[in-house]
Design a protein around this motif. Structure first.
Motif, PDB file in Angstrom:
ATOM      1  N   LYS A 103       0.808  -1.218   0.000  1.00 25.54           N
ATOM      2  CA  LYS A 103       0.000   0.000   0.000  1.00 25.54           C
ATOM      3  C   LYS A 103       0.845   1.274   0.000  1.00 25.54           C
ATOM      4  O   LYS A 103       0.349   2.347  -0.331  1.00 25.54           O
ATOM      5  CB  LYS A 103      -0.942   0.002   1.212  1.00 25.54           C
ATOM      6  CG  LYS A 103      -2.145  -0.909   1.052  1.00 25.54           C
ATOM      7  CD  LYS A 103      -3.075  -0.824   2.251  1.00 25.54           C
ATOM      8  CE  LYS A 103      -4.277  -1.750   2.074  1.00 25.54           C
ATOM      9  NZ  LYS A 103      -5.123  -1.793   3.281  1.00 25.54           N
ATOM     10  N   ALA A 104       2.093   1.126   0.381  1.00 26.52           N
ATOM     11  CA  ALA A 104       2.974   2.301   0.395  1.00 26.52           C
ATOM     12  C   ALA A 104       3.227   2.836  -1.011  1.00 26.52           C
ATOM     13  O   ALA A 104       3.662   3.976  -1.179  1.00 26.52           O
ATOM     14  CB  ALA A 104       4.293   1.956   1.073  1.00 26.52           C
ATOM     15  N   ILE A 105       2.938   2.005  -2.027  1.00 24.07           N
ATOM     16  CA  ILE A 105       3.144   2.433  -3.404  1.00 24.07           C
ATOM     17  C   ILE A 105       2.153   3.544  -3.773  1.00 24.07           C
ATOM     18  O   ILE A 105       2.505   4.529  -4.421  1.00 24.07           O
ATOM     19  CB  ILE A 105       2.948   1.237  -4.370  1.00 24.07           C
ATOM     20  CG1 ILE A 105       3.978   0.149  -4.088  1.00 24.07           C
ATOM     21  CG2 ILE A 105       3.025   1.706  -5.823  1.00 24.07           C
ATOM     22  CD1 ILE A 105       3.727  -1.133  -4.851  1.00 24.07           C
ATOM     23  N   SER A 106       0.903   3.380  -3.347  1.00 22.19           N
ATOM     24  CA  SER A 106      -0.168   4.268  -3.808  1.00 22.19           C
ATOM     25  C   SER A 106      -0.675   5.240  -2.751  1.00 22.19           C
ATOM     26  O   SER A 106      -1.521   6.081  -3.040  1.00 22.19           O
ATOM     27  CB  SER A 106      -1.346   3.432  -4.316  1.00 22.19           C
ATOM     28  OG  SER A 106      -1.802   2.539  -3.311  1.00 22.19           O
ATOM     29  N   ASP A 107      -0.167   5.128  -1.530  1.00 21.95           N
ATOM     30  CA  ASP A 107      -0.687   5.977  -0.451  1.00 21.95           C
ATOM     31  C   ASP A 107      -0.216   7.424  -0.545  1.00 21.95           C
ATOM     32  O   ASP A 107      -0.791   8.314   0.076  1.00 21.95           O
ATOM     33  CB  ASP A 107      -0.279   5.415   0.922  1.00 21.95           C
ATOM     34  CG  ASP A 107      -1.194   4.283   1.365  1.00 21.95           C
ATOM     35  OD1 ASP A 107      -2.257   4.112   0.736  1.00 21.95           O
ATOM     36  OD2 ASP A 107      -0.832   3.588   2.324  1.00 21.95           O
TER      37      ASP A 107
ATOM     38  N   GLU B 283       4.841   9.813   3.166  1.00 21.31           N
ATOM     39  CA  GLU B 283       6.238   9.665   3.556  1.00 21.31           C
ATOM     40  C   GLU B 283       6.313   8.740   4.774  1.00 21.31           C
ATOM     41  O   GLU B 283       5.304   8.482   5.434  1.00 21.31           O
ATOM     42  CB  GLU B 283       6.837  11.037   3.879  1.00 21.31           C
ATOM     43  CG  GLU B 283       6.790  12.023   2.726  1.00 21.31           C
ATOM     44  CD  GLU B 283       7.558  11.544   1.506  1.00 21.31           C
ATOM     45  OE1 GLU B 283       8.591  10.845   1.691  1.00 21.31           O
ATOM     46  OE2 GLU B 283       7.135  11.866   0.376  1.00 21.31           O
ATOM     47  N   ILE B 284       7.501   8.286   5.080  1.00 22.94           N
ATOM     48  CA  ILE B 284       7.656   7.309   6.167  1.00 22.94           C
ATOM     49  C   ILE B 284       7.159   7.863   7.499  1.00 22.94           C
ATOM     50  O   ILE B 284       6.592   7.130   8.311  1.00 22.94           O
ATOM     51  CB  ILE B 284       9.127   6.834   6.267  1.00 22.94           C
ATOM     52  CG1 ILE B 284       9.210   5.647   7.238  1.00 22.94           C
ATOM     53  CG2 ILE B 284      10.038   7.978   6.699  1.00 22.94           C
ATOM     54  CD1 ILE B 284      10.562   4.969   7.220  1.00 22.94           C
ATOM     55  N   GLU B 285       7.332   9.149   7.713  1.00 19.22           N
ATOM     56  CA  GLU B 285       6.890   9.728   8.985  1.00 19.22           C
ATOM     57  C   GLU B 285       5.361   9.790   9.096  1.00 19.22           C
ATOM     58  O   GLU B 285       4.826  10.015  10.184  1.00 19.22           O
ATOM     59  CB  GLU B 285       7.479  11.127   9.177  1.00 19.22           C
ATOM     60  CG  GLU B 285       7.176  12.099   8.070  1.00 19.22           C
ATOM     61  CD  GLU B 285       8.254  12.108   6.996  1.00 19.22           C
ATOM     62  OE1 GLU B 285       8.288  13.078   6.205  1.00 19.22           O
ATOM     63  OE2 GLU B 285       9.057  11.145   6.957  1.00 19.22           O
ATOM     64  N   ASP B 286       4.665   9.542   7.984  1.00 21.92           N
ATOM     65  CA  ASP B 286       3.202   9.538   8.019  1.00 21.92           C
ATOM     66  C   ASP B 286       2.635   8.208   8.511  1.00 21.92           C
ATOM     67  O   ASP B 286       1.436   8.103   8.789  1.00 21.92           O
ATOM     68  CB  ASP B 286       2.626   9.838   6.629  1.00 21.92           C
ATOM     69  CG  ASP B 286       3.004  11.234   6.135  1.00 21.92           C
ATOM     70  OD1 ASP B 286       3.036  12.150   6.991  1.00 21.92           O
ATOM     71  OD2 ASP B 286       3.259  11.395   4.935  1.00 21.92           O
ATOM     72  N   TYR B 287       3.476   7.187   8.595  1.00 21.78           N
ATOM     73  CA  TYR B 287       3.034   5.873   9.056  1.00 21.78           C
ATOM     74  C   TYR B 287       3.381   5.695  10.530  1.00 21.78           C
ATOM     75  O   TYR B 287       4.405   6.195  11.005  1.00 21.78           O
ATOM     76  CB  TYR B 287       3.702   4.755   8.252  1.00 21.78           C
ATOM     77  CG  TYR B 287       3.256   4.692   6.807  1.00 21.78           C
ATOM     78  CD1 TYR B 287       2.069   4.061   6.456  1.00 21.78           C
ATOM     79  CD2 TYR B 287       4.033   5.264   5.795  1.00 21.78           C
ATOM     80  CE1 TYR B 287       1.659   3.995   5.130  1.00 21.78           C
ATOM     81  CE2 TYR B 287       3.638   5.204   4.473  1.00 21.78           C
ATOM     82  CZ  TYR B 287       2.452   4.573   4.147  1.00 21.78           C
ATOM     83  OH  TYR B 287       2.053   4.515   2.835  1.00 21.78           O
TER      84      TYR B 287
END
Length: 411
Positions: free
Chosen positions: A269-273, A276-280
């Motif tokens: 899902k990180a492909i289309s979300d 940035e990493i800090e958003d997870y």
């Protein structure tokens, strides 16, 4: 740092009894220690004698049998903090239980059995610190010897874990071999075991515990393996993993047997979300990472078992830490790919196979001492066998502080 010594019993303090047979497994991530501490020799009548802490079985005909009561202790340290390990050994005087090299009186080399790459890397450090010689044992030999030792001698050692439920498995000693041993350390080794000292490393993968820890540290800023595991416990991998249902509009792909909750792509899902990493959330990242690596190990393990027609797969190594989610993920992977024909089996003393194998090697190399010889050769299959009985905690749960109660009957 949890030093792995049982704290709820004064008898577990090694300073209160004779300590001997320290053995080390110095890996890339962790140092594992096993050592034996014994109490005073006593004699017991030829009958079962029970207490709240141990069960003693004696079967040697009429009369009495001398018995050595004691414990096998377990401890672990991060290899990067080896000075903590050295301080622990010195504080508890564990290095004083070494043997003269090859049993030659007057030899200047007091030895301690050791295995793992660190037995080579840190040999000079141990010599300088304690004046002891690390007698090196082959890592694969020790892993297999340690696994065989546990499976033959420790009650309720092996268990399955499915849907949060643990079931201990009774091991038939006459039907133990062959089996696949999957040792998950920094990397993963898969070993086909055909008997005592008979084995072949048939496969492995570089995606293991070190991968989980290394990537987890980069992605979440966790400072330790255990912190990362705890973080994963609170996460939700579905926030990051692409599921079959995400592709098929919430539906199963029934034609090929995939449910909507099956992971189609780890971290997909990180492909289309467009995040940035800090958003997870770090918890979700840790959970997804653990799920990815555990699934991969479970699948590769089953495929190797399939190559050799093996239905029994034992998983060892400190990657699992008795962690429910890890064991459940591996179990589901093995069950899924085998269509229910194979079972994942776990070991309560999963992380100490190499150290236990080094411990048993004292007897193999002819050191003149009855303790290890009795531990290695005597098996508590039933009361009709003279030997010793090993017991873990009464509730069947293993923790990092566990030691094993032993009774060694000396013939």
């Amino acid at each position: 740092m949890d030093h792995g010594i049982q704290a709820n019993s004064s008898e577990s303090n090694p300073s209160q009894g004779h300590v001997s047979h320290l053995a080390l497994d110095i890996g890339g991530s962790l140092i594992k220690l096993v050592y034996f501490s014994r109490k005073n020799d006593v004699s017991v009548d030829n009958k079962e004698e029970k207490s709240s802490k141990e069960t003693v079985l004696v079967s040697n005909g009429d009369g009495k049998c001398p018995v050595l009561h004691g414990r096998l202790h377990f401890a672990k340290f991060e290899t990067s903090k080896i000075n903590d390990c050295l301080e622990f050994i010195q504080r508890n005087q564990l290095h004083l239980g070494g043997f003269q090299h090859h049993g030659v009186p007057g030899s200047e080399k007091s030895i301690i059995k050791a295995t793992g790459g660190g037995a080579y890397k840190y040999t000079d450090l141990f010599k300088e610190k304690f004046g002891i010689f690390l007698d090196k044992e082959d890592e694969m030999d020790c892993l297999v010897a340690g696994a065989n030792f546990l499976l033959k001698t420790v009650n309720e050692e092996a268990f399955t874990y499915t849907n949060g439920h643990k079931d201990f498995v009774q091991i038939d000693h006459d039907d133990l071999y062959p089996y696949l041993l999957v040792n998950i350390g920094s990397g993963v080794s898969m070993i086909k075991v055909d008997g005592d000292g008979k084995f072949e490393r048939v496969s492995g993968t570089n995606v293991g515990g070190g991968t989980f820890w290394g990537l987890g540290r980069l992605l979440t800023k966790c400072k330790s393996f255990d912190e990362l595991l705890e973080l994963s416990h609170r996460g939700n991998n579905r926030v990051i993993d692409m599921l079959v249902g995400d592709i098929y509009g919430g539906m199963d792909y029934t034609k090929i047997g995939l449910s909507s909750t099956t992971i189609a792509s780890s971290f997909g899902k990180a492909i289309s979300d467009n995040k940035e990493i800090e958003d997870y959330n770090p918890e979700d990242i840790a959970r997804s990472l653990l799920r990815m690596i555990s699934n991969n190990i479970g699948q590769i393990s089953y495929l190797n078992a399939l190559r050799f027609g093996l239905k029994r797969i034992f998983f060892g190594g400190f990657f699992m830490r008795g962690h429910a989610y890890t064991m459940d993920t591996i179990s589901v992977a093995v069950n899924f790919w085998s269509k229910g024909e194979a079972k994942a089996l776990f070991l309560r003393h999963e992380g100490f196979l190499g150290a236990l194998g080094a411990f048993t090697s004292y007897e193999k190399h002819g050191f003149d001492d009855s303790i290890v010889r009795q531990l290695v050769q005597k098996s508590p299959v039933s009361a009709s066998h003279a030997g010793y009985k090993i017991h873990g905690p009464l509730n069947g749960e293993r923790n990092e502080n566990e030691s094993i109660e032993c009774s060694v009957y000396v013939n």
